[in-house]
Write a protein that holds these residues in place. Structure first.
Motif, PDB file in Angstrom:
ATOM      1  N   ARG A 225       0.833  -1.201   0.000  1.00 12.48           N
ATOM      2  CA  ARG A 225       0.000   0.000   0.000  1.00 12.48           C
ATOM      3  C   ARG A 225       0.873   1.259   0.000  1.00 12.48           C
ATOM      4  O   ARG A 225       0.623   2.206  -0.750  1.00 12.48           O
ATOM      5  N   GLY A 226       1.911   1.265   0.827  1.00 14.90           N
ATOM      6  CA  GLY A 226       2.827   2.403   0.837  1.00 14.90           C
ATOM      7  C   GLY A 226       3.578   2.537  -0.475  1.00 14.90           C
ATOM      8  O   GLY A 226       3.806   3.650  -0.968  1.00 14.90           O
ATOM      9  N   LEU A 227       3.966   1.400  -1.057  1.00 14.33           N
ATOM     10  CA  LEU A 227       4.677   1.410  -2.337  1.00 14.33           C
ATOM     11  C   LEU A 227       3.816   2.030  -3.430  1.00 14.33           C
ATOM     12  O   LEU A 227       4.300   2.824  -4.247  1.00 14.33           O
ATOM     13  N   LYS A 228       2.542   1.686  -3.439  1.00 19.29           N
ATOM     14  CA  LYS A 228       1.644   2.237  -4.459  1.00 19.29           C
ATOM     15  C   LYS A 228       1.519   3.753  -4.314  1.00 19.29           C
ATOM     16  O   LYS A 228       1.454   4.480  -5.315  1.00 19.29           O
ATOM     17  N   GLN A 229       1.508   4.237  -3.086  1.00 14.62           N
ATOM     18  CA  GLN A 229       1.458   5.689  -2.887  1.00 14.62           C
ATOM     19  C   GLN A 229       2.685   6.364  -3.490  1.00 14.62           C
ATOM     20  O   GLN A 229       2.577   7.423  -4.127  1.00 14.62           O
ATOM     21  N   LEU A 230       3.852   5.753  -3.299  1.00 16.27           N
ATOM     22  CA  LEU A 230       5.080   6.322  -3.867  1.00 16.27           C
ATOM     23  C   LEU A 230       5.045   6.303  -5.390  1.00 16.27           C
ATOM     24  O   LEU A 230       5.531   7.235  -6.043  1.00 16.27           O
ATOM     25  N   GLN A 231       4.488   5.244  -5.950  1.00 17.39           N
ATOM     26  CA  GLN A 231       4.369   5.170  -7.407  1.00 17.39           C
ATOM     27  C   GLN A 231       3.398   6.230  -7.920  1.00 17.39           C
ATOM     28  O   GLN A 231       3.683   6.937  -8.891  1.00 17.39           O
ATOM     29  N   ASP A 232       2.268   6.352  -7.241  1.00 17.50           N
ATOM     30  CA  ASP A 232       1.228   7.265  -7.708  1.00 17.50           C
ATOM     31  C   ASP A 232       1.650   8.728  -7.606  1.00 17.50           C
ATOM     32  O   ASP A 232       1.232   9.560  -8.430  1.00 17.50           O
ATOM     33  N   ASN A 233       2.467   9.068  -6.595  1.00 19.03           N
ATOM     34  CA  ASN A 233       2.859  10.472  -6.453  1.00 19.03           C
ATOM     35  C   ASN A 233       4.151  10.811  -7.201  1.00 19.03           C
ATOM     36  O   ASN A 233       4.660  11.932  -7.093  1.00 19.03           O
ATOM     37  N   GLY A 234       4.677   9.845  -7.962  1.00 22.10           N
ATOM     38  CA  GLY A 234       5.830  10.113  -8.812  1.00 22.10           C
ATOM     39  C   GLY A 234       7.176  10.054  -8.129  1.00 22.10           C
ATOM     40  O   GLY A 234       8.211  10.307  -8.771  1.00 22.10           O
ATOM     41  N   LYS A 235       7.209   9.690  -6.842  1.00 21.24           N
ATOM     42  CA  LYS A 235       8.478   9.682  -6.121  1.00 21.24           C
ATOM     43  C   LYS A 235       9.443   8.629  -6.668  1.00 21.24           C
ATOM     44  O   LYS A 235      10.645   8.880  -6.795  1.00 21.24           O
ATOM     45  N   ILE A 236       8.936   7.438  -6.977  1.00 22.91           N
ATOM     46  CA  ILE A 236       9.826   6.382  -7.453  1.00 22.91           C
ATOM     47  C   ILE A 236      10.468   6.784  -8.773  1.00 22.91           C
ATOM     48  O   ILE A 236      11.683   6.631  -8.967  1.00 22.91           O
ATOM     49  N   ALA A 237       9.677   7.326  -9.685  1.00 26.21           N
ATOM     50  CA  ALA A 237      10.232   7.785 -10.963  1.00 26.21           C
ATOM     51  C   ALA A 237      11.279   8.868 -10.739  1.00 26.21           C
ATOM     52  O   ALA A 237      12.325   8.896 -11.407  1.00 26.21           O
ATOM     53  N   GLN A 238      11.027   9.747  -9.788  1.00 25.67           N
ATOM     54  CA  GLN A 238      11.976  10.824  -9.474  1.00 25.67           C
ATOM     55  C   GLN A 238      13.291  10.260  -8.948  1.00 25.67           C
ATOM     56  O   GLN A 238      14.379  10.668  -9.385  1.00 25.67           O
ATOM     57  N   TYR A 239      13.208   9.302  -8.028  1.00 23.19           N
ATOM     58  CA  TYR A 239      14.425   8.731  -7.447  1.00 23.19           C
ATOM     59  C   TYR A 239      15.221   7.952  -8.495  1.00 23.19           C
ATOM     60  O   TYR A 239      16.452   8.002  -8.519  1.00 23.19           O
TER      61      TYR A 239
END
Length: 248
Positions: A225-239
């Motif tokens: 659930r936390g991982l999906k939030q990071l994906q949805d808010n663009g953080k993973i792509a940014q990192y």
């Protein structure tokens, strides 16, 4: 988030407060590294996914085989990041993909080549690091003698052989290769190298939570659930953009 925090407290009910969960990993810049910013981009993603669910993580950096073994035996909550396979599915609860890893052929810029299948590369000398896995197709072609593969002791030595003209191609994770080049090679050396746009192989990498640890199935739901939030808010792509464009 409150449900996940309560879960950790219940799992550690003999303690006054919830303690961090304990995860293992190994050195693999830029994804994991004890001395890297945020201890690596994959470490950062796992940390922040758990943080969004109110869970703190304590990391141990170990040799990779020991890292996996301790988690499989339930001596630690889990380990990151790994490819999934049948054996690991029996030992672990496996998360949604934390990130994707793509292996590409690095080569000298003055070597132009095209390939659609590995058979197109039969006349080229390919470096490969000892004991590393480059995908089933590569493994079968190497075993069958359809590729001219030179096994080399380390990634750094392979890059130096590439620069010296002793091999023609060297497959490596794009991000890991760029990170190594940025840290260990001069600007002039890096300027001579490139990687082919077509990936040799692609694989998703995951957090593994031990089936020997009670509550880990529920803990995995919190993480996903936390991982999906990071994906949805663009953080993973940014990192990931940051490690795909490293600075020496």
């Amino acid at each position: 988030m409150q449900h996940c925090l309560l879960l950790v407290i219940l799992l550690l009910s003999d303690l006054v407060i919830a303690e961090p969960i304990r995860l293992t990993t190994g050195e693999w810049p830029p994804f994991h590294g004890a001395q890297l910013p945020h201890q690596g981009v994959a470490t950062r993603i796992v940390n922040e996914a758990f943080t969004l669910e109110g869970i703190e993580v304590q990391w141990e950096f170990l040799p990779w085989a020991r890292s996996l073994q301790m988690a499989a035996q339930g001596q630690r909550t889990g380990t990151a990041v790994w490819r999934r396979n049948a054996e690991r599915e029996e030992q672990f609860f496996i998360s949604d993909p934390v990130l994707l890893s793509h292996q590409h052929f690095f080569h000298l810029k003055n070597r132009n080549f095209a390939w659609t299948t590995l058979d197109n590369l039969q006349d080229l000398r390919i470096g490969a690091t000892r004991s590393y896995f480059y995908g089933r197709d590569f493994e079968r072609a190497e075993t069958a003698g359809r590729l001219n593969v030179h096994r080399i002791n380390s990634d750094e030595v392979a890059f130096r052989q590439l620069l010296g003209g002793r091999i023609d191609l060297f497959p490596m994770s794009r991000e890991a290769g760029l990170s190594l080049l940025a840290q260990r090679f001069t600007a002039a050396e890096r300027a001579r190298l490139n990687f082919h746009a077509k990936p040799l192989s692609s694989a998703s990498l995951h957090l593994l939570l031990s089936r020997q640890v009670p509550g880990n199935a529920e803990l995995l739901e919190c993480f996903n659930r936390g991982l999906k939030q990071l994906q949805d808010n663009g953080k993973i792509a940014q990192y990931l953009w940051g490690v795909q464009h490293p600075h020496p």
